[in-house]
Design a protein around this motif. Sequence first.
Motif, mmCIF file in Angstrom:
data_model
loop_
_atom_site.group_PDB
_atom_site.id
_atom_site.type_symbol
_atom_site.label_atom_id
_atom_site.label_comp_id
_atom_site.label_asym_id
_atom_site.label_seq_id
_atom_site.Cartn_x
_atom_site.Cartn_y
_atom_site.Cartn_z
ATOM 1 N N ALA A 4 27.048 8.407 -12.984
ATOM 2 C CA ALA A 4 28.386 8.110 -12.496
ATOM 3 C C ALA A 4 29.345 8.138 -13.669
ATOM 4 N N SER A 5 30.630 8.355 -13.371
ATOM 5 C CA SER A 5 31.696 8.335 -14.371
ATOM 6 C C SER A 5 32.842 7.517 -13.797
ATOM 7 N N TYR A 6 33.488 6.721 -14.661
ATOM 8 C CA TYR A 6 34.511 5.792 -14.196
ATOM 9 C C TYR A 6 35.819 6.084 -14.920
ATOM 10 N N PRO A 7 36.900 6.365 -14.185
ATOM 11 C CA PRO A 7 38.156 6.779 -14.821
ATOM 12 C C PRO A 7 38.967 5.615 -15.392
ATOM 13 N N SER A 8 38.725 4.424 -14.951
ATOM 14 C CA SER A 8 39.525 3.287 -15.422
ATOM 15 C C SER A 8 38.597 2.169 -15.854
ATOM 16 N N ARG A 9 39.141 1.352 -16.756
ATOM 17 C CA ARG A 9 38.322 0.257 -17.253
ATOM 18 C C ARG A 9 38.230 -0.845 -16.196
ATOM 19 N N ARG A 10 37.064 -1.442 -16.111
ATOM 20 C CA ARG A 10 36.829 -2.534 -15.171
ATOM 21 C C ARG A 10 35.413 -3.060 -15.401
ATOM 22 N N ASP A 11 35.133 -4.219 -14.800
ATOM 23 C CA ASP A 11 33.788 -4.779 -14.768
ATOM 24 C C ASP A 11 33.289 -4.653 -13.334
ATOM 25 N N ILE A 12 32.169 -4.008 -13.109
ATOM 26 C CA ILE A 12 31.668 -3.754 -11.758
ATOM 27 C C ILE A 12 30.188 -4.112 -11.687
ATOM 28 N N GLN A 13 29.673 -4.097 -10.451
ATOM 29 C CA GLN A 13 28.261 -4.388 -10.198
ATOM 30 C C GLN A 13 27.651 -3.236 -9.410
ATOM 31 N N PRO A 65 0.799 -1.230 0.000
ATOM 32 C CA PRO A 65 0.000 0.000 0.000
ATOM 33 C C PRO A 65 0.828 1.275 0.000
ATOM 34 N N ASP A 66 2.126 1.176 0.265
ATOM 35 C CA ASP A 66 2.939 2.385 0.371
ATOM 36 C C ASP A 66 3.926 2.466 -0.785
ATOM 37 N N PRO A 67 4.101 3.655 -1.382
ATOM 38 C CA PRO A 67 4.977 3.793 -2.545
ATOM 39 C C PRO A 67 6.453 3.773 -2.151
ATOM 40 N N ILE A 68 7.317 3.628 -3.182
ATOM 41 C CA ILE A 68 8.754 3.718 -2.960
ATOM 42 C C ILE A 68 9.093 5.167 -2.635
ATOM 43 N N ALA A 69 9.797 5.349 -1.533
ATOM 44 C CA ALA A 69 10.070 6.704 -1.055
ATOM 45 C C ALA A 69 11.541 7.083 -1.171
ATOM 46 N N ARG A 70 12.435 6.119 -1.384
ATOM 47 C CA ARG A 70 13.856 6.450 -1.325
ATOM 48 C C ARG A 70 14.646 5.515 -2.229
ATOM 49 N N PHE A 71 15.590 6.114 -2.986
ATOM 50 C CA PHE A 71 16.504 5.362 -3.839
ATOM 51 C C PHE A 71 17.933 5.678 -3.399
ATOM 52 N N GLU A 72 18.704 4.641 -3.115
ATOM 53 C CA GLU A 72 20.104 4.802 -2.745
ATOM 54 C C GLU A 72 20.937 3.957 -3.708
ATOM 55 N N PHE A 73 22.049 4.540 -4.179
ATOM 56 C CA PHE A 73 22.843 3.879 -5.203
ATOM 57 C C PHE A 73 24.243 3.576 -4.688
ATOM 58 N N ASP A 74 24.710 2.396 -5.019
ATOM 59 C CA ASP A 74 26.094 1.985 -4.802
ATOM 60 C C ASP A 74 26.756 1.989 -6.178
ATOM 61 N N ALA A 75 27.266 3.158 -6.581
ATOM 62 C CA ALA A 75 27.759 3.311 -7.947
ATOM 63 C C ALA A 75 29.032 2.523 -8.209
ATOM 64 N N ASP A 76 29.910 2.382 -7.198
ATOM 65 C CA ASP A 76 31.182 1.709 -7.422
ATOM 66 C C ASP A 76 31.144 0.229 -7.047
ATOM 67 N N GLY A 77 29.972 -0.276 -6.615
ATOM 68 C CA GLY A 77 29.838 -1.705 -6.381
ATOM 69 C C GLY A 77 30.602 -2.227 -5.185
ATOM 70 N N ASP A 78 30.925 -1.365 -4.212
ATOM 71 C CA ASP A 78 31.702 -1.828 -3.052
ATOM 72 C C ASP A 78 30.817 -2.224 -1.872
ATOM 73 N N GLY A 79 29.485 -2.234 -2.062
ATOM 74 C CA GLY A 79 28.583 -2.642 -0.997
ATOM 75 C C GLY A 79 28.074 -1.495 -0.157
ATOM 76 N N THR A 80 28.558 -0.294 -0.366
ATOM 77 C CA THR A 80 28.106 0.876 0.388
ATOM 78 C C THR A 80 27.243 1.740 -0.522
ATOM 79 N N PHE A 81 26.026 2.016 -0.070
ATOM 80 C CA PHE A 81 25.114 2.832 -0.873
ATOM 81 C C PHE A 81 25.390 4.298 -0.527
#
Length: 827
Positions: A614-623, A586-602
Amino acid sequence: MSTRLAPRVAGALAAVLLCAGALAGAPSASGAAVWTEIDSVPGTIMDFDADRVLYRAAQGGPLAVKDRRTDAVTQVPSSTAFAISTAFLTPQGAIWSTGANVYEWRNGTTTPLLATDSSVTFLKVAGAYALFGYRDATFAPLHLLRRDLNAGTNVEVSSNGSSSGSHEFVAQATPPDDIAANGDVAIWEGSAIYRWRNGTKTLVADAPPGRQSPRTDGTNIVWLNTRSSDSNAGTEGRALPDPSFTLDDFTGPFDFNDPRIDARYRLNGGWIAYTTGGSFDETVRTRDPSGNRTAISLPGDNDVFGLSASGEVIFGTSANLFLKVPGQSPLDVGSLPISRYHRRGEGNYLVPLGGRWYAVIQGSLRRLGRTDGPPTDGSVTSIDSGPQGSDQPSDASFSFSSSLDTATFQCQLDGAGWEACISPKPYSGLDAGQHTFLVRAVDSAGNVDPEPAQQTWSVEGTPPTGLALLSPADGAKTNDATPTLDWQAASDPTSGVDHYDVFIDGNRVATDVHATQYTPPGALTQDEHNWQVKAVDGAGNVESSGIRFFRVDTTAPVASLRASPNPALTGGTVTLDASSSTDQGPDPIARFEFDADGDGTFERDSGSFPQATASYPSRRDIQPAVRITDAAGNTATASVALSIRARPPAGRPGVSINDGDRFTNSARVTVNVVWVPFARRLVLSNDGGFGGSSVFPVMRKVPWRLRSSGSDLLPRTIYARFLGAGSDNQTYQDDIVLDRTIPRVISVTSSAPPSRRSNGKRTYHLRVRARDNVSGVSKMQITTNRSKPGEVRAFQREVDFRAATARIFVRVRDRAGNFSGWKRLEE
């Protein structure tokens, strides 16, 4: 039918004077009485009082308490056990025995009263006291504990009770010891009878013969004595002398034809009811507090089922019961499925309460109403429950009844006039001060009770103050289905705050709460709820809080995340988009938090906006991931696989050896690379078919070794492909001449005499002849010191050179970087 004693052993009741006495009257059908059901439960009633019924819904099921005023039912926690044998109501809740332990439900909490399971032999309750006996695992002598049910404390009144328990066979489910409503205990310990009162144990009779079943009404103690010898047998009864009342001795010779006293005798208010005679030939007798004995029945299969403090006796068989009121003929009260062995706390039983007789028949509670005439005095109408004394709440409710089963009622409050009413009669919002309630019965002919029942009490008019709800806040949303409700304590300087009542959705879910928070024991539905608290002071005055609303939402949202572009180039902007996330609750989504670098911290909180960049200075595969939270606090996470590819240098895609050089003198070269956008790898080979190829991550400069076999005049070619960008079959190439031929200086001559010296040096005009057959001569060095040859200059056939000596050396370098040997100026 009474239990027959063993041969030559007879029962005698203490304090029965002589068997003389006139029969007060045989059972008669004159008059009539009706048992009326006044309450029922879906189970077996164990105990009841004016306001409550304690029952078991099913064999092995839990105990429950029904409020007779509101019909609310409260389950007694931790009371599920097949072994529950006896259960009683208490002022604070309930107490019961399982045969292995005694448990008390007190202020909402169930507690075992013995540290470890033992052998519990009996449990009795009278007034605000309980008495139970137990033996520990060693089966030591019986321990007796008396519990104060108001204070919640125990005291051991005996640690050496009878170890044989044989009296229980005589008395048929009658406990060996007894307790009165004032807390007095009658004890059979070893071979003696004791009274325990206020912490002091007093010897009543030392070594009376036979088996004893002492009973007490708080003033008197009566027990059963038997004795026998080879020649004759006798009976003896005694009681502890008391300043207000003394039971007389009864002695005399005994043989098999003499009257016998049954073990199921009763004591109440100084009255004794008992039977004498053999099986199927028993006469019911009473003894009043003054010592007068009366036979109240003819001989027959009689038993005593109940005795009131006023001397009323219900006797007979389970098929034919009679009520004997002192001074009146026995009244037929019909038949009830009552067993003579059942008693309060166990099952079917009869009991006097408040001047009335009640019967418990499994799940039915019945009251005896007499219909033998119109009301004649105030005893006809009685108030069964209602407020008494001072400091009472402003709300009141009275329950009342009449001995006339067909009666109607009229009520009056504070002299305001009589009005027709039914029981219970409620009043609310009464003013502070004294109030008087009257009720009178009216029979079918309109006759009214000339002496109404009356009760006076006082209302304390000042309710508690300061009560305030704290959390959850009004309009709050929570994902906790059992949220803790917190409130600010109220205060009452007059009588103090006694407890709090808690209401959820208008229903009282908890009463007698002494903390300032409450947690529902079961999950609330996923919906909007409201809650309220009422503070009740010692006088029963109530302060009600406001009503707050909160919503329970336990449905977790569903998170979704995509990244665009994907793959992306280093230094570019990537949009993380969670707008496809949903929430079915019954309640809508109220908050979005992003972990852009995939280190587990939003680390990025975008509030209610579902995107982040987000912008990434080096090549890599991330989540990278997103955590979404709805208004109730439910959360969900999602992640996406994102590939960051190296951004290519400026220019057209391709490869260049040594940054575009045409010649090299070394097979080890550097390949300069401009890769296709989004390519991940570079494939290099000296073979157009990519035989013997090598794979590198894309980078600006790649070290490479040319194929060195073959003529130096032929160019060496490299071939390249870029993988991962969708153009894996596109081939790029470059070539370079591998020149390892050493150039040669043919001659160095001076075409003219040196000029005059200037600063110690002369100018020599040199003519140089040199040759390179592959890449050609491009550079030269001129020096007088070959260990410090100086600068490399462009090759010139004729060149001026200043030197202090004619010892001049020259060498050349071809376009591939090969140096010739040194050639000296010819003189």
